[in-house]
Design a protein around this motif. Structure first.
Motif, PDB file in Angstrom:
ATOM      1  N   VAL A 124       0.834  -1.181  -0.592  1.00  0.00           N
ATOM      2  CA  VAL A 124      -0.181   0.085  -0.052  1.00  0.00           C
ATOM      3  C   VAL A 124       0.602   1.512   0.119  1.00  0.00           C
ATOM      4  O   VAL A 124       0.192   2.522  -0.002  1.00  0.00           O
ATOM      5  CB  VAL A 124      -1.278  -0.049   1.515  1.00  0.00           C
ATOM      6  N   ASP A 125       2.345   0.725   0.198  1.00  0.00           N
ATOM      7  CA  ASP A 125       3.194   2.382   0.347  1.00  0.00           C
ATOM      8  C   ASP A 125       4.582   2.446  -0.199  1.00  0.00           C
ATOM      9  O   ASP A 125       4.154   1.201  -1.128  1.00  0.00           O
ATOM     10  CB  ASP A 125       3.466   2.681   1.534  1.00  0.00           C
ATOM     11  N   TYR A 126       4.834   3.186  -0.388  1.00  0.00           N
ATOM     12  CA  TYR A 126       6.713   3.007  -1.000  1.00  0.00           C
ATOM     13  C   TYR A 126       7.019   3.673  -0.066  1.00  0.00           C
ATOM     14  O   TYR A 126       6.947   4.469   1.362  1.00  0.00           O
ATOM     15  CB  TYR A 126       6.570   4.154  -2.095  1.00  0.00           C
ATOM     16  N   CYS A 127       8.786   3.139   0.082  1.00  0.00           N
ATOM     17  CA  CYS A 127       9.237   3.254   0.976  1.00  0.00           C
ATOM     18  C   CYS A 127      10.574   3.548   0.420  1.00  0.00           C
ATOM     19  O   CYS A 127      12.022   2.392   0.171  1.00  0.00           O
ATOM     20  CB  CYS A 127       9.069   2.043   2.507  1.00  0.00           C
ATOM     21  N   ALA A 128      10.777   4.966   0.278  1.00  0.00           N
ATOM     22  CA  ALA A 128      11.809   5.364  -0.155  1.00  0.00           C
ATOM     23  C   ALA A 128      13.336   5.382   0.739  1.00  0.00           C
ATOM     24  O   ALA A 128      14.603   5.096   0.130  1.00  0.00           O
ATOM     25  CB  ALA A 128      11.942   6.880  -0.311  1.00  0.00           C
ATOM     26  N   ASN A 129      13.302   5.425   1.673  1.00  0.00           N
ATOM     27  CA  ASN A 129      14.422   5.006   2.641  1.00  0.00           C
ATOM     28  C   ASN A 129      14.979   3.672   3.940  1.00  0.00           C
ATOM     29  O   ASN A 129      14.694   3.703   4.585  1.00  0.00           O
ATOM     30  CB  ASN A 129      14.610   6.189   3.401  1.00  0.00           C
ATOM     31  N   CYS A 130      13.538   2.816   3.035  1.00  0.00           N
ATOM     32  CA  CYS A 130      13.716   1.213   3.800  1.00  0.00           C
ATOM     33  C   CYS A 130      15.265   0.902   3.941  1.00  0.00           C
ATOM     34  O   CYS A 130      16.213   0.888   3.186  1.00  0.00           O
ATOM     35  CB  CYS A 130      12.912   0.459   2.495  1.00  0.00           C
ATOM     36  N   GLN A 131      15.477   0.300   5.579  1.00  0.00           N
ATOM     37  CA  GLN A 131      16.391  -0.584   5.719  1.00  0.00           C
ATOM     38  C   GLN A 131      16.472  -2.007   5.233  1.00  0.00           C
ATOM     39  O   GLN A 131      17.280  -2.624   5.700  1.00  0.00           O
ATOM     40  CB  GLN A 131      16.522  -0.363   7.063  1.00  0.00           C
ATOM     41  N   GLY A 132      15.741  -2.292   4.037  1.00  0.00           N
ATOM     42  CA  GLY A 132      14.882  -3.392   4.057  1.00  0.00           C
ATOM     43  C   GLY A 132      14.335  -3.704   2.456  1.00  0.00           C
ATOM     44  O   GLY A 132      13.975  -2.594   2.326  1.00  0.00           O
ATOM     45  N   ASP A 133      14.202  -4.907   1.943  1.00  0.00           N
ATOM     46  CA  ASP A 133      13.583  -4.860   0.851  1.00  0.00           C
ATOM     47  C   ASP A 133      11.440  -4.447   1.258  1.00  0.00           C
ATOM     48  O   ASP A 133      11.442  -4.316   0.378  1.00  0.00           O
ATOM     49  CB  ASP A 133      13.674  -6.504   0.619  1.00  0.00           C
ATOM     50  N   ILE A 134      11.180  -4.980   2.073  1.00  0.00           N
ATOM     51  CA  ILE A 134       9.750  -4.642   2.890  1.00  0.00           C
ATOM     52  C   ILE A 134       9.868  -4.412   3.944  1.00  0.00           C
ATOM     53  O   ILE A 134      10.310  -4.642   5.127  1.00  0.00           O
ATOM     54  CB  ILE A 134       9.088  -6.020   1.752  1.00  0.00           C
ATOM     55  N   ASN A 135       8.803  -2.973   4.007  1.00  0.00           N
ATOM     56  CA  ASN A 135       8.685  -2.232   4.896  1.00  0.00           C
ATOM     57  C   ASN A 135       7.432  -2.928   5.389  1.00  0.00           C
ATOM     58  O   ASN A 135       6.205  -2.668   5.077  1.00  0.00           O
ATOM     59  CB  ASN A 135       8.941  -1.252   4.770  1.00  0.00           C
ATOM     60  N   LEU A 136       7.145  -3.760   6.537  1.00  0.00           N
ATOM     61  CA  LEU A 136       6.202  -4.903   6.728  1.00  0.00           C
ATOM     62  C   LEU A 136       5.131  -3.549   8.255  1.00  0.00           C
ATOM     63  O   LEU A 136       5.210  -3.061   8.864  1.00  0.00           O
ATOM     64  CB  LEU A 136       5.957  -5.672   7.569  1.00  0.00           C
ATOM     65  N   SER A 137       3.759  -3.345   8.084  1.00  0.00           N
ATOM     66  CA  SER A 137       3.029  -3.101   8.830  1.00  0.00           C
ATOM     67  C   SER A 137       3.880  -4.010  10.337  1.00  0.00           C
ATOM     68  O   SER A 137       4.307  -4.727  10.485  1.00  0.00           O
ATOM     69  CB  SER A 137       1.342  -3.281   9.173  1.00  0.00           C
ATOM     70  N   GLN A 138       4.268  -2.392  11.409  1.00  0.00           N
ATOM     71  CA  GLN A 138       4.157  -3.217  12.757  1.00  0.00           C
ATOM     72  C   GLN A 138       3.173  -4.728  12.908  1.00  0.00           C
ATOM     73  O   GLN A 138       4.125  -5.693  13.526  1.00  0.00           O
ATOM     74  CB  GLN A 138       4.182  -2.468  13.432  1.00  0.00           C
ATOM     75  N   ASP A 139       1.917  -4.414  12.610  1.00  0.00           N
ATOM     76  CA  ASP A 139       1.241  -5.911  12.702  1.00  0.00           C
ATOM     77  C   ASP A 139       1.144  -7.205  12.012  1.00  0.00           C
ATOM     78  O   ASP A 139       1.534  -8.123  12.621  1.00  0.00           O
ATOM     79  CB  ASP A 139      -0.119  -5.165  12.962  1.00  0.00           C
ATOM     80  N   ALA A 140       1.964  -6.906  10.705  1.00  0.00           N
ATOM     81  CA  ALA A 140       2.389  -7.845  10.394  1.00  0.00           C
ATOM     82  C   ALA A 140       3.647  -8.272  10.650  1.00  0.00           C
ATOM     83  O   ALA A 140       3.653  -9.409  10.507  1.00  0.00           O
ATOM     84  CB  ALA A 140       2.112  -7.097   8.811  1.00  0.00           C
ATOM     85  N   PHE A 141       4.815  -7.465  11.293  1.00  0.00           N
ATOM     86  CA  PHE A 141       6.264  -7.463  11.620  1.00  0.00           C
ATOM     87  C   PHE A 141       6.378  -9.176  12.225  1.00  0.00           C
ATOM     88  O   PHE A 141       6.503 -10.069  12.657  1.00  0.00           O
ATOM     89  CB  PHE A 141       7.041  -6.333  11.716  1.00  0.00           C
ATOM     90  N   GLY A 142       4.810  -8.282  13.571  1.00  0.00           N
ATOM     91  CA  GLY A 142       5.060  -9.219  14.781  1.00  0.00           C
ATOM     92  C   GLY A 142       4.475  -9.839  14.447  1.00  0.00           C
ATOM     93  O   GLY A 142       4.335 -11.015  15.590  1.00  0.00           O
ATOM     94  N   LYS A 143       3.624 -10.923  13.629  1.00  0.00           N
ATOM     95  CA  LYS A 143       3.528 -11.976  13.639  1.00  0.00           C
ATOM     96  C   LYS A 143       4.724 -12.923  13.104  1.00  0.00           C
ATOM     97  O   LYS A 143       4.746 -14.585  13.080  1.00  0.00           O
ATOM     98  CB  LYS A 143       1.823 -12.629  12.385  1.00  0.00           C
ATOM     99  N   ILE A 144       5.837 -12.527  12.302  1.00  0.00           N
ATOM    100  CA  ILE A 144       6.489 -13.418  12.030  1.00  0.00           C
ATOM    101  C   ILE A 144       7.434 -13.432  12.779  1.00  0.00           C
ATOM    102  O   ILE A 144       8.483 -13.991  12.709  1.00  0.00           O
ATOM    103  CB  ILE A 144       6.602 -13.332  10.157  1.00  0.00           C
ATOM    104  N   GLY A 145       7.469 -12.044  12.764  1.00  0.00           N
ATOM    105  CA  GLY A 145       9.216 -11.565  13.966  1.00  0.00           C
ATOM    106  C   GLY A 145       8.932 -11.319  15.310  1.00  0.00           C
ATOM    107  O   GLY A 145       8.022 -10.523  15.432  1.00  0.00           O
ATOM    108  N   ASN A 146       9.855 -10.904  16.183  1.00  0.00           N
ATOM    109  CA  ASN A 146      10.196 -10.208  17.152  1.00  0.00           C
ATOM    110  C   ASN A 146       9.915  -9.222  17.102  1.00  0.00           C
ATOM    111  O   ASN A 146      11.371  -8.376  16.308  1.00  0.00           O
ATOM    112  CB  ASN A 146      10.944 -11.027  17.721  1.00  0.00           C
TER     113      ASN A 146
END
Length: 130
Positions: free
Chosen positions: A95-117
């Protein structure tokens, strides 16, 4: 085993191997609420299983609305236990563009929290468009 069942089993194996082989490896970070506005949808609420795309997948807005399956594969830094135990994969919508990402995909906190700490902040992932 009947011939039809054998054919179905072989087809299922080929499909599973093809989808695993087409997955890209990279890293994922996360961003916190509010999740709107977004580059793709302005102030439209798209739920919480969403992500921002880095230049690696943005493709001049072509990534908007695409869904990706994302799975944590390990630590992107020296943090112990980066992946949630037994988490499997999640599906997110770009849904968004991440111009200064420190990764390939910038997940919402809710999504990240499902798979990562959340405390690790960045994880290694495999992702592919679904």
């Amino acid at each position: 085993m009947g011939m039809e069942l054998r054919v179905l089993v072989v087809m299922a194996m080929v499909i599973a191997l093809t989808s695993a082989a087409s997955a890209a490896s990279g890293t994922a970070t996360y961003y916190k609420r509010p999740y709107v506005p977004s580059a793709c949808y302005g102030n439209q609420d798209n739920g919480v299983m969403i992500a921002g795309a880095s230049d690696a997948i943005w493709n001049n807005r072509a990534a908007c609305g695409r869904k990706y399956s994302v799975r944590c594969t390990g630590a992107a830094n020296d943090s112990p236990r980066p992946c949630k135990s037994g988490s499997g994969s999640i599906t997110v919508k770009i849904v968004d563009y991440c111009a200064n990402c420190q990764g390939d995909i910038n997940l919402s906190q809710d999504a990240f929290g499902k798979i990562g700490n959340l405390t690790v902040g960045k994880i290694k992932v495999q992702y592919n468009q679904v």
